[in-house]
Design a protein around this motif. Structure first.
Motif, PDB file in Angstrom:
ATOM      1  N   LYS A  12       0.725  65.958  17.913  1.00 28.82           N
ATOM      2  CA  LYS A  12       1.097  64.780  17.114  1.00 28.82           C
ATOM      3  C   LYS A  12       0.182  64.655  15.899  1.00 28.82           C
ATOM      4  O   LYS A  12       0.638  64.394  14.781  1.00 28.82           O
ATOM      5  N   THR A  13      -1.111  64.867  16.097  1.00 28.06           N
ATOM      6  CA  THR A  13      -2.064  64.781  14.989  1.00 28.06           C
ATOM      7  C   THR A  13      -1.789  65.868  13.959  1.00 28.06           C
ATOM      8  O   THR A  13      -1.816  65.614  12.750  1.00 28.06           O
ATOM      9  N   GLN A  14      -1.499  67.079  14.416  1.00 23.27           N
ATOM     10  CA  GLN A  14      -1.182  68.169  13.493  1.00 23.27           C
ATOM     11  C   GLN A  14       0.033  67.827  12.646  1.00 23.27           C
ATOM     12  O   GLN A  14       0.046  68.057  11.434  1.00 23.27           O
ATOM     13  N   ARG A  15       1.064  67.290  13.267  1.00 28.46           N
ATOM     14  CA  ARG A  15       2.271  66.903  12.537  1.00 28.46           C
ATOM     15  C   ARG A  15       1.962  65.849  11.482  1.00 28.46           C
ATOM     16  O   ARG A  15       2.421  65.940  10.343  1.00 28.46           O
ATOM     17  N   ARG A  16       1.191  64.834  11.883  1.00 26.31           N
ATOM     18  CA  ARG A  16       0.840  63.776  10.940  1.00 26.31           C
ATOM     19  C   ARG A  16       0.042  64.326   9.758  1.00 26.31           C
ATOM     20  O   ARG A  16       0.267  63.949   8.612  1.00 26.31           O
ATOM     21  N   LEU A  17      -0.898  65.207  10.043  1.00 28.25           N
ATOM     22  CA  LEU A  17      -1.724  65.780   8.983  1.00 28.25           C
ATOM     23  C   LEU A  17      -0.904  66.647   8.036  1.00 28.25           C
ATOM     24  O   LEU A  17      -1.058  66.571   6.816  1.00 28.25           O
ATOM     25  N   ARG A  18      -0.026  67.449   8.583  1.00 28.29           N
ATOM     26  CA  ARG A  18       0.826  68.290   7.732  1.00 28.29           C
ATOM     27  C   ARG A  18       1.738  67.443   6.858  1.00 28.29           C
ATOM     28  O   ARG A  18       1.909  67.706   5.664  1.00 28.29           O
ATOM     29  N   ARG A  19       2.333  66.413   7.456  1.00 30.74           N
ATOM     30  CA  ARG A  19       3.214  65.521   6.702  1.00 30.74           C
ATOM     31  C   ARG A  19       2.435  64.827   5.588  1.00 30.74           C
ATOM     32  O   ARG A  19       2.910  64.722   4.453  1.00 30.74           O
ATOM     33  N   ALA A  20       1.230  64.366   5.902  1.00 36.27           N
ATOM     34  CA  ALA A  20       0.395  63.707   4.899  1.00 36.27           C
ATOM     35  C   ALA A  20       0.050  64.669   3.765  1.00 36.27           C
ATOM     36  O   ALA A  20       0.092  64.292   2.590  1.00 36.27           O
ATOM     37  N   LEU A  21      -0.277  65.905   4.106  1.00 37.44           N
ATOM     38  CA  LEU A  21      -0.615  66.892   3.085  1.00 37.44           C
ATOM     39  C   LEU A  21       0.577  67.154   2.171  1.00 37.44           C
ATOM     40  O   LEU A  21       0.446  67.185   0.944  1.00 37.44           O
TER      41      LEU A  21
END
Length: 63
Positions: A12-21
């Motif tokens: 979930k954190t990876q997804r959020r970080l990628r989306r934010a980037l």
């Protein structure tokens, strides 16, 4: 043989970080984007220093 499943919280954190980037790349030049920008855009819970450390490990695992 060990179980290699990834913790769902990490996923979930990876997804959020990628989306934010991706969102930041649409509005800012690459040179202007910092880890702090990414973590604040991803709205990660927890202490800021911890979030930044985790973000660096996820985005740059070779470091």
């Amino acid at each position: 043989m060990t179980d290699r499943r990834i913790d769902p919280r990490v996923v979930k954190t990876q997804r959020r970080l990628r989306r934010a980037l991706v969102e930041l790349l649409r509005v800012m030049p690459v040179k202007s984007i910092s880890v702090q920008h990414i973590t604040s855009r991803a709205m990660l819970p927890g202490e800021p220093f911890t979030c930044i450390t985790v973000t660096k490990r996820i985005l740059c695992p070779q470091l």
